[in-house]
Design a protein around this motif. Structure first.
Motif, mmCIF file in Angstrom:
data_model
loop_
_atom_site.group_PDB
_atom_site.id
_atom_site.type_symbol
_atom_site.label_atom_id
_atom_site.label_comp_id
_atom_site.label_asym_id
_atom_site.label_seq_id
_atom_site.Cartn_x
_atom_site.Cartn_y
_atom_site.Cartn_z
ATOM 1 N N GLU A 132 0.827 -1.225 0.000
ATOM 2 C CA GLU A 132 0.000 0.000 0.000
ATOM 3 C C GLU A 132 0.852 1.263 0.000
ATOM 4 O O GLU A 132 0.324 2.366 0.012
ATOM 5 C CB GLU A 132 -0.907 0.016 1.243
ATOM 6 C CG GLU A 132 -1.954 -1.087 1.239
ATOM 7 C CD GLU A 132 -2.687 -1.192 2.562
ATOM 8 O OE1 GLU A 132 -3.857 -1.630 2.531
ATOM 9 O OE2 GLU A 132 -2.111 -0.871 3.614
ATOM 10 N N LEU A 133 2.185 1.107 -0.008
ATOM 11 C CA LEU A 133 3.075 2.271 0.090
ATOM 12 C C LEU A 133 3.663 2.629 -1.275
ATOM 13 O O LEU A 133 3.890 1.755 -2.109
ATOM 14 C CB LEU A 133 4.228 1.975 1.055
ATOM 15 C CG LEU A 133 3.858 1.550 2.484
ATOM 16 C CD1 LEU A 133 5.095 1.077 3.227
ATOM 17 C CD2 LEU A 133 3.208 2.707 3.235
ATOM 18 N N SER A 134 3.952 3.914 -1.470
ATOM 19 C CA SER A 134 4.635 4.343 -2.695
ATOM 20 C C SER A 134 6.128 4.055 -2.549
ATOM 21 O O SER A 134 6.603 3.706 -1.455
ATOM 22 C CB SER A 134 4.415 5.844 -2.893
ATOM 23 O OG SER A 134 5.107 6.546 -1.871
ATOM 24 N N GLY A 135 6.874 4.228 -3.660
ATOM 25 C CA GLY A 135 8.317 3.970 -3.642
ATOM 26 C C GLY A 135 9.039 4.804 -2.585
ATOM 27 O O GLY A 135 9.863 4.292 -1.821
ATOM 28 N N GLY A 136 8.685 6.091 -2.537
ATOM 29 C CA GLY A 136 9.325 6.985 -1.570
ATOM 30 C C GLY A 136 8.991 6.607 -0.136
ATOM 31 O O GLY A 136 9.841 6.657 0.749
ATOM 32 N N MET A 137 7.720 6.215 0.072
ATOM 33 C CA MET A 137 7.307 5.812 1.434
ATOM 34 C C MET A 137 8.039 4.547 1.860
ATOM 35 O O MET A 137 8.465 4.416 3.007
ATOM 36 C CB MET A 137 5.787 5.585 1.475
ATOM 37 C CG MET A 137 4.972 6.860 1.408
ATOM 38 S SD MET A 137 3.243 6.480 1.071
ATOM 39 C CE MET A 137 2.591 6.383 2.734
ATOM 40 N N LYS A 138 8.212 3.630 0.911
ATOM 41 C CA LYS A 138 8.937 2.385 1.232
ATOM 42 C C LYS A 138 10.361 2.705 1.675
ATOM 43 O O LYS A 138 10.872 2.117 2.629
ATOM 44 C CB LYS A 138 8.971 1.465 0.006
ATOM 45 C CG LYS A 138 7.694 0.705 -0.227
ATOM 46 C CD LYS A 138 7.822 -0.212 -1.423
ATOM 47 C CE LYS A 138 6.495 -0.892 -1.708
ATOM 48 N NZ LYS A 138 6.474 -1.616 -2.961
ATOM 49 N N LYS A 139 11.007 3.640 0.962
ATOM 50 C CA LYS A 139 12.393 4.010 1.324
ATOM 51 C C LYS A 139 12.413 4.603 2.739
ATOM 52 O O LYS A 139 13.320 4.334 3.523
ATOM 53 C CB LYS A 139 12.942 5.042 0.337
ATOM 54 C CG LYS A 139 12.991 4.547 -1.100
ATOM 55 C CD LYS A 139 14.372 4.116 -1.497
ATOM 56 C CE LYS A 139 14.395 3.729 -2.972
ATOM 57 N NZ LYS A 139 15.545 2.964 -3.363
ATOM 58 N N ARG A 140 11.424 5.413 3.036
ATOM 59 C CA ARG A 140 11.362 6.045 4.368
ATOM 60 C C ARG A 140 11.128 5.005 5.463
ATOM 61 O O ARG A 140 11.754 5.056 6.523
ATOM 62 C CB ARG A 140 10.224 7.074 4.415
ATOM 63 C CG ARG A 140 10.548 8.375 3.720
ATOM 64 C CD ARG A 140 9.293 9.208 3.577
ATOM 65 N NE ARG A 140 9.562 10.447 2.870
ATOM 66 C CZ ARG A 140 9.870 11.593 3.465
ATOM 67 N NH1 ARG A 140 9.918 11.672 4.768
ATOM 68 N NH2 ARG A 140 10.119 12.666 2.750
ATOM 69 N N ILE A 141 10.212 4.063 5.190
ATOM 70 C CA ILE A 141 9.936 3.028 6.190
ATOM 71 C C ILE A 141 11.183 2.159 6.394
ATOM 72 O O ILE A 141 11.515 1.781 7.531
ATOM 73 C CB ILE A 141 8.727 2.147 5.769
ATOM 74 C CG1 ILE A 141 7.444 2.999 5.665
ATOM 75 C CG2 ILE A 141 8.538 0.984 6.736
ATOM 76 C CD1 ILE A 141 6.966 3.619 6.955
ATOM 77 N N ALA A 142 11.870 1.866 5.280
ATOM 78 C CA ALA A 142 13.106 1.067 5.404
ATOM 79 C C ALA A 142 14.122 1.822 6.259
ATOM 80 O O ALA A 142 14.838 1.218 7.066
ATOM 81 C CB ALA A 142 13.673 0.777 4.021
ATOM 82 N N LEU A 143 14.147 3.143 6.103
ATOM 83 C CA LEU A 143 15.072 3.949 6.916
ATOM 84 C C LEU A 143 14.634 3.931 8.393
ATOM 85 O O LEU A 143 15.467 3.815 9.288
ATOM 86 C CB LEU A 143 15.117 5.390 6.377
ATOM 87 C CG LEU A 143 16.090 6.349 7.059
ATOM 88 C CD1 LEU A 143 17.509 5.800 7.046
ATOM 89 C CD2 LEU A 143 16.078 7.724 6.373
ATOM 90 N N ALA A 144 13.318 3.974 8.595
ATOM 91 C CA ALA A 144 12.802 3.915 9.978
ATOM 92 C C ALA A 144 13.166 2.579 10.620
ATOM 93 O O ALA A 144 13.536 2.508 11.794
ATOM 94 C CB ALA A 144 11.288 4.096 9.976
ATOM 95 N N ARG A 145 13.065 1.499 9.820
ATOM 96 C CA ARG A 145 13.420 0.167 10.331
ATOM 97 C C ARG A 145 14.906 0.106 10.696
ATOM 98 O O ARG A 145 15.310 -0.602 11.610
ATOM 99 C CB ARG A 145 13.091 -0.894 9.262
ATOM 100 C CG ARG A 145 13.231 -2.315 9.749
ATOM 101 C CD ARG A 145 12.787 -3.316 8.707
ATOM 102 N NE ARG A 145 13.606 -3.277 7.513
ATOM 103 C CZ ARG A 145 13.384 -4.032 6.435
ATOM 104 N NH1 ARG A 145 12.363 -4.849 6.401
ATOM 105 N NH2 ARG A 145 14.168 -3.962 5.385
#
Lengths: 251, 254
Positions: A150-163
């Motif tokens: 459900e996430l966009s490419g940019g959101m995925k990168k941000r979540i990966a950074l949060a992880r």
């Protein structure tokens, strides 16, 4: 910038004469690098020049053939599985594809590494606070219950950074953090990398093809060419160099 | 020919090494109980309808097909014992294992291969987590436990199907049918059947995980992995069944 890099301290990553080949393809042929706490280093090079292999060697995903590789004062090549896992808990790795776990929600993605390093969690309330803080740091607190599809490419990168951030790493390795993103989102990610560096005083290696990202996020740059560090300086100084190979990256 | 033979031995060696790693790590913490229970639920729940339907049809068909011949020889009263022994000893375990090889084996193979392609397994590795522990040990242990459970379910449903036919065609009550079944079923029929089902479950899980975990060639490899997982685990089911029958014959004189 309101932080200082102390070059008198021992480097957090120290690489000397690193060699790595895949069959007959010699990728790294005597690469050298020193990275200090709080410093962002961008590594640029042609596709297939061994940039991603370099950071995979640092985290122990790829075994080196020859050379010295010390991370946080430990020889990566001499560590057993348990010691390597302990070291990895101090290093964040941001994959080009984000590599979020498809079957888990964003919250579960963030919980996953934490629950396996129980010394990092005090209690459930502490865990919730850490998740909230990490998601706030990347500006995606509202996406806690989303699943990766459900996430966009940019959101995925941000979540990966949060992880990555939730593990409170000392070093972060970014593999093409802005690839596949539009220029506006790419700039947001580059600024976020700088923000993370300033807020958490992390040391980072940023593998990138994106000049704007290198300019915004790095303190220093290395041009990786034919397996060695061909040129090394700040963005501005490299941009002014007359060397043909270096110039080719700044077109 | 030599290349194929070399490939066969290579895969056999690698699969054995992979299984060896499972046994080396399965008894040591961290134990991923939550993921194990989740996998047990998925494996049991996903396959229940298919295993149940196939078992029911098999019980009905077997009874319908053999009934005329047994009537001809005046041996229709032997139907419950004959069907019972055939289902419990052979048809139930092998049929269930083959269905599970197709459904669970391919599912695990494709899931892990896709995780490998999208670097999710590497992401677990670099976060200081042991992906083998989380992904492989949980799935293999779940299949090892759930396949025998599904075999028992398939046996019961299959025998119920057979009993239904006997009731409709011959007026045999369910009570009489099952009392006949259990009269002729012995410990030597049940034990080898249950034991071999554990081996079937282990083989299906380990092959699926091995193919998925070592998958290469990107997205193309995901489909290939699922296919190979089914082919190898189905083959292994027959080989293990053959060995099980030989060993059972030594102990129980079949």
């Amino acid at each position: 910038m309101d932080y200082k890099i102390d070059y008198s301290e021992p480097p957090v990553i120290e690489i000397e004469n690193l060699h790595k080949a895949f069959s007959l393809n010699k990728v790294l042929r005597g690469f050298n690098l020193k990275l200090w706490q709080g410093e962002n280093l961008a590594v640029m090079g042609k596709s297939g020049s061994g940039k991603s292999v370099l950071i995979k060697c640092i985290i122990g995903l790829v075994q080196i053939d020859q050379g010295k590789l010390r991370v946080l004062n430990q020889d990566v090549t001499a560590l057993d599985r348990k010691e390597l896992d302990q070291l990895r808990a101090l290093i964040g790795f941001q994959f080009q594809s984000s590599a979020l776990y498809d079957s888990m929600t964003v919250r579960e993605n963030l919980e996953f590494p934490l629950r396996r390093h129980k010394n990092k969690i005090k209690n459930e309330a502490g865990l919730n606070a850490m998740i909230t803080e990490a998601l706030e740091a990347v500006g995606l607190l509202h996406a806690m219950d989303y699943i990766p599809s459900e996430l966009s490419g940019g959101m995925k990168k941000r979540i990966a950074l949060a992880r990555t951030l939730i593990m409170q790493p000392k070093i972060i390795l970014y593999d093409e953090p802005t690839s596949g993103l539009d220029p506006v989102t790419a700039k947001e990610i580059s600024l976020l990398i700088t923000e993370v560096q300033q807020r958490f005083h992390t040391a980072s290696i940023i593998i990138t093809h994106d000049l704007a990202c290198a300019r915004i996020a790095s303190d220093r740059m290395i041009i990786l060419h034919e397996g060695v560090n061909y040129a090394e300086s700040t963005y501005d100084k490299l941009a002014e160099m007359e060397d043909t190979i270096v110039k080719a990256f700044f077109v | 020919m030599i290349k194929s033979l070399k490939q066969f031995f290579l895969i056999t060696g690698q699969l054995s090494e992979f299984a060896g790693r499972y046994f080396r790590e399965v008894f040591f913490p961290p134990y991923e109980f939550k993921e194990f229970l989740k996998q047990c639920f998925y494996i049991g729940n996903k396959s229940f309808a298919l295993v149940g339907t196939t078992g029911l049809i098999m019980g009905i068909v077997l009874t319908l097909q053999t009934r005329p011949t047994l009537i001809e020889f005046g041996a229709v009263s032997w139907m419950p014992s004959m069907v019972g022994i055939a289902i419990v000893r052979e048809i139930g375990p092998v049929l269930t294992a083959l269905i599970c090889a197709g459904k669970i084996g391919s599912g695990i193979g494709a899931e892990l291969a896709s995780m490998k392609v999208t670097e999710q397994i590497d992401a677990m590795e670099v976060s200081g987590t042991n992906p083998f522990n989380y992904l492989v040990i949980t799935r293999v242990t779940a299949t090892t436990i759930m396949v025998p459970t599904l075999v028992v379910v398939a046996d019961i449903i299959s025998l119920s199907g057979s009993a239904l036919v006997e009731y409709l065609k011959g007026g045999v009550t369910f009570q009489l049918y099952f009392s006949n079944v259990f009269e002729y079923l012995e410990f030597g029929d049940l034990l080898p059947s249950v034991i071999k089902s554990f081996f079937f479950g282990f083989a299906i899980g380990i092959v699926g995980c091995y193919k998925g975990y070592t998958s290469t060639k990107g997205t193309e490899g995901v489909g290939r992995t699922a296919n190979e997982a089914v082919v190898i685990s189905s083959m292994l089911v027959f080989i293990l069944d053959f060995i099980a029958v030989l060993v059972s014959d030594i102990f129980y004189e079949l």
